[in-house]
Design an enzyme around this catalytic site. Structure first.
Site, mmCIF file in Angstrom:
data_model
loop_
_atom_site.group_PDB
_atom_site.id
_atom_site.type_symbol
_atom_site.label_atom_id
_atom_site.label_comp_id
_atom_site.label_asym_id
_atom_site.label_seq_id
_atom_site.Cartn_x
_atom_site.Cartn_y
_atom_site.Cartn_z
ATOM 1 N N HIS A 88 -11.704 68.971 35.578
ATOM 2 C CA HIS A 88 -11.834 67.347 36.233
ATOM 3 C C HIS A 88 -11.710 67.821 37.873
ATOM 4 C CE1 HIS A 88 -9.286 65.759 32.609
ATOM 5 N NE2 HIS A 88 -10.604 66.085 32.410
HETATM 6 C C1 LIG Z 1 -16.577 69.317 29.634
HETATM 7 C C2 LIG Z 1 -15.725 68.137 30.311
HETATM 8 C C3 LIG Z 1 -15.163 67.407 29.474
HETATM 9 C C4 LIG Z 1 -14.530 66.330 30.163
HETATM 10 N N1 LIG Z 1 -13.794 65.414 29.540
HETATM 11 C C5 LIG Z 1 -13.399 64.049 30.065
HETATM 12 C C6 LIG Z 1 -12.793 63.082 29.177
HETATM 13 O O1 LIG Z 1 -12.533 63.391 28.230
HETATM 14 N N2 LIG Z 1 -12.164 61.971 30.050
HETATM 15 C C7 LIG Z 1 -12.297 62.135 31.415
HETATM 16 O O2 LIG Z 1 -12.122 60.776 31.923
HETATM 17 N N3 LIG Z 1 -13.130 62.693 32.088
HETATM 18 C C8 LIG Z 1 -13.496 63.933 31.581
HETATM 19 N N4 LIG Z 1 -14.436 64.937 32.262
HETATM 20 C C9 LIG Z 1 -14.561 64.603 33.615
HETATM 21 C C10 LIG Z 1 -15.738 63.471 33.841
HETATM 22 O O3 LIG Z 1 -16.796 64.070 33.041
HETATM 23 C C11 LIG Z 1 -15.879 63.550 35.432
HETATM 24 O O4 LIG Z 1 -14.691 63.130 35.867
HETATM 25 C C12 LIG Z 1 -17.123 62.396 35.736
HETATM 26 O O5 LIG Z 1 -18.176 62.839 34.992
HETATM 27 C C13 LIG Z 1 -17.111 62.607 37.289
HETATM 28 O O6 LIG Z 1 -18.369 61.780 37.432
HETATM 29 P P1 LIG Z 1 -19.074 61.532 38.870
HETATM 30 O O7 LIG Z 1 -20.094 60.386 38.780
HETATM 31 O O8 LIG Z 1 -18.145 61.795 39.973
HETATM 32 O O9 LIG Z 1 -20.082 62.827 38.876
HETATM 33 P P2 LIG Z 1 -20.819 63.778 37.722
HETATM 34 O O10 LIG Z 1 -20.395 63.321 36.348
HETATM 35 O O11 LIG Z 1 -20.654 65.138 38.015
HETATM 36 O O12 LIG Z 1 -22.358 63.187 37.980
HETATM 37 C C14 LIG Z 1 -22.880 63.710 39.196
HETATM 38 C C15 LIG Z 1 -24.614 63.587 38.904
HETATM 39 O O13 LIG Z 1 -25.062 64.077 40.113
HETATM 40 C C16 LIG Z 1 -26.204 64.744 40.295
HETATM 41 N N5 LIG Z 1 -26.209 65.536 41.392
HETATM 42 C C17 LIG Z 1 -25.619 66.312 42.044
HETATM 43 N N6 LIG Z 1 -25.839 66.719 43.335
HETATM 44 C C18 LIG Z 1 -27.344 65.997 43.524
HETATM 45 C C19 LIG Z 1 -28.049 66.032 44.568
HETATM 46 N N7 LIG Z 1 -28.139 66.614 45.527
HETATM 47 N N8 LIG Z 1 -29.269 65.229 44.184
HETATM 48 C C20 LIG Z 1 -29.572 64.542 43.124
HETATM 49 N N9 LIG Z 1 -28.677 64.632 41.826
HETATM 50 C C21 LIG Z 1 -27.334 65.204 42.194
HETATM 51 C C22 LIG Z 1 -25.573 65.852 39.129
HETATM 52 O O14 LIG Z 1 -26.736 66.547 38.623
HETATM 53 C C23 LIG Z 1 -24.838 64.864 37.935
HETATM 54 O O15 LIG Z 1 -25.638 64.647 37.224
HETATM 55 C C24 LIG Z 1 -14.938 66.138 31.568
HETATM 56 C C25 LIG Z 1 -15.573 67.046 32.170
HETATM 57 C C26 LIG Z 1 -16.157 68.047 31.744
HETATM 58 C C27 LIG Z 1 -17.260 68.939 32.518
#
Ligand SMILES: Cc1cc2nc3c(=O)[nH]c(=O)nc-3n(C[C@H](O)[C@H](O)[C@H](O)COP(=O)(O)OP(=O)(O)OC[C@H]3O[C@@H](n4cnc5c(N)ncnc54)[C@H](O)[C@@H]3O)c2cc1C
Length: 482
Positions: A413
């Site tokens: 997280h």
């Molecule tokens: C194993 C695991 C289990 C989890 N379990 C839970 C759970 O049960 N419940 C919960 O609430 N949360 C959980 N989480 C956390 C949750 O998945 C994250 O908080 C959430 O995915 C964050 O979302 P986000 O949109 O901030 O970024 P991310 O999900 O990290 O998405 C960002 C995306 O942007 C892309 N990206 C990055 N930089 C660039 C760039 N320069 N150009 C183009 N694309 C780019 C990446 O490839 C990625 O696909 C878990 C995380 C993991 C890893």
């Protein structure tokens, strides 16, 4: 490099923040392009929590770590749908105490539980957030047994899963199943395998320089031109991109994360099988400082958990059906994400601090107590070296010898690198995600959550992202785009 591709809004990243933003903006009539560094893979392209999933959907094969004592390995997804494709799907609403705290610490505006109510309700509907239709895994129920034997508060956490009428099996409602198709139906264009490397101002518009592998394997540069850019690359990458682009001096100064320490337990009877899914119980007796829960405990995960135990690999091979891993999670500590010119990946640092270290050890002790109360016959704390203990007094004695360098902590997280709020000395973006000092750049992912939540973060970040996207839409295209 060909001519720039024009649109109203470029959304960088297709995780929960980016997918939510793209769907709502496209449905409101904006011409949206989603740029995603990772590949477009379906949920079924590999088994959940498998080695294949780590290989194809994790950044750097999952080998990423925040420097510090203890060092904290972390996981980021790199695929269409981001973390939602690989995570456990455990859903919490934004905690009230955290929202009230942000108003004081970061001067957030219009961000109280009542402001998020309708956005949470929409997300819950879209993702079919509900209790499991099948009985929870045995290892999950054991946590509940231990808590109730000790009189501790324990809850079953709802998840974003929906019963597939064709198979009768619960299916994860990740972004590739929900908000990404919604965005595409509304006309958004998705460009996978493409990494945004820089955002710059050109002729009154924003240009996004991006690269993707060409047919000969070399990186080919593309340019997108837009009135607005939504930066949604996740907490590490969004901060790194903004810093690399010279757009924010605050981005990356304040990494927040939930550090976890684990204990693997051996029971007298079988608690685990090849189909054992995600544990859904969490002990809340010591929240918000410390939460206890269950981890994925398939044989490869157990082998990894007991890497530092003499004889650990044989023990797992012979006894894994009687074993499961659990965690203690804290919200203390602070870190940074720094971009270094010429180096692709940012330098990530994190310190749990003295109080955080105490809480992690205290959390392990409470976790051990709970597992012993549930019938565990041996406990293996995530330390290096790892030892077996079989009573609470032995566990206490062992933990009293553990300093930061011996503790194997980790996190899944990440948040807080571009905090939102009106305090410009602390915040990278305003209370609705707009980058301070620039028109037309927004951060709408886990980066904007100012502090650690103490609960799984995706529910909170999606509700805030939906609120910010709707605010952007209602404040009018004249101000923001076209
Ligand atoms: C194993 C695991 C289990 C989890 N379990 C839970 C759970 O049960 N419940 C919960 O609430 N949360 C959980 N989480 C956390 C949750 O998945 C994250 O908080 C959430 O995915 C964050 O979302 P986000 O949109 O901030 O970024 P991310 O999900 O990290 O998405 C960002 C995306 O942007 C892309 N990206 C990055 N930089 C660039 C760039 N320069 N150009 C183009 N694309 C780019 C990446 O490839 C990625 O696909 C878990 C995380 C993991 C890893």
């Amino acid at each position: 490099m060909g001519p720039a591709i024009d649109c109203d809004v470029v959304v960088i990243g297709s995780g929960p923040g980016g997918a939510t933003s793209a769907a709502l903006l496209a449905e409101a009539g904006f011409d949206v392009i989603i740029v995603e560094e990772g590949p477009a893979l379906t949920l079924d392209s590999c088994d959940d929590f498998s080695i294949e999933e780590i290989r194809t959907k994790y950044r750097s094969g999952g080998i990423t770590a925040a420097l510090g004592k203890p060092r904290i390995p972390y996981v980021e997804a790199t695929c269409v749908g981001g973390g939602s494709e690989i995570n456990s799907g455990l859903y919490h609403r934004a905690p009230e105490d955290v929202l009230l705290g942000w108003r004081e610490s970061h001067q957030t505006r219009d961000l109280l539980p009542t402001d998020l109510e309708s956005h949470h309700a929409d997300i819950e509907h879209e993702l079919s957030v509900s209790r499991m239709s099948a009985p929870p895994p045995r290892s999950s129920l054991l946590l509940q047994d231990g808590a109730s034997a000790l009189g501790w508060q324990c809850i079953e956490v709802p998840r974003w899963f929906k019963r597939d009428p064709a198979t009768g099996v619960d299916r994860k409602q990740s972004m590739s199943e929900t908000f990404i198709p919604r965005a595409l139906r509304a006309g958004a264009r998705l460009v996978p395998n493409t990494r945004a490397v820089q955002i710059l101002r050109q002729r009154g518009r924003w240009a996004v320089r991006a690269t993707r592998p060409g047919s000969d394997g070399r990186q080919v540069e593309h340019k997108l031109s837009a009135s607005c850019v939504f930066v949604c690359g996740g907490a590490i990458q969004s901060a790194a991109l903004l810093a690399r682009s010279g757009l924010s001096r605050m981005a990356g100064r304040s990494l927040q994360l939930h550090a976890t320490a684990k204990i693997t337990a051996l029971f007298a009877t079988e608690v685990n099988d090849r189909n054992s899914g995600v544990p859904v119980h969490q002990v809340k007796e010591f929240s918000p400082a410390i939460a206890l829960g269950g981890s994925i405990s398939q044989p490869p995960h157990l082998h990894l958990a007991l890497l530092d135990l003499d004889g650990g690999q044989e023990l797992v091979a012979n006894s894994w059906p009687r074993m499961a891993t659990y965690y203690a999670m804290i919200r203390e500590g602070a870190g940074t994400v720094r971009s270094v010119p010429g180096i692709r990946d940012p330098i990530v640092r994190f310190s749990v601090g003295k109080r955080g270290l105490q809480q992690l050890l205290q959390g392990m002790e409470r976790l051990g107590e709970c597992l012993l109360a549930a019938g565990a016959t041996a406990l293996f704390p995530s330390t290096s070296p790892c030892v077996a203990v079989s009573s609470l007094s032995e566990l206490r004695q062992f933990l009293s010898t553990i300093g930061p360098s011996k503790l194997n902590a980790m996190t899944i997280h990440l948040m807080g690198t571009c905090p939102m709020g009106e305090d410009r000395e602390r915040c990278a973006v305003d209370s609705f995600g707009r980058l301070h000092g620039h028109e037309g750049i927004y951060v709408n992912d886990a980066s904007m959550l100012p502090t650690s939540l103490g609960v799984n973060p995706q529910g909170t970040l999606m509700a805030v992202a939906a609120r910010n996207a709707r605010s952007f839409i209602s404040s009018g295209p004249d101000r923001h785009a076209r």
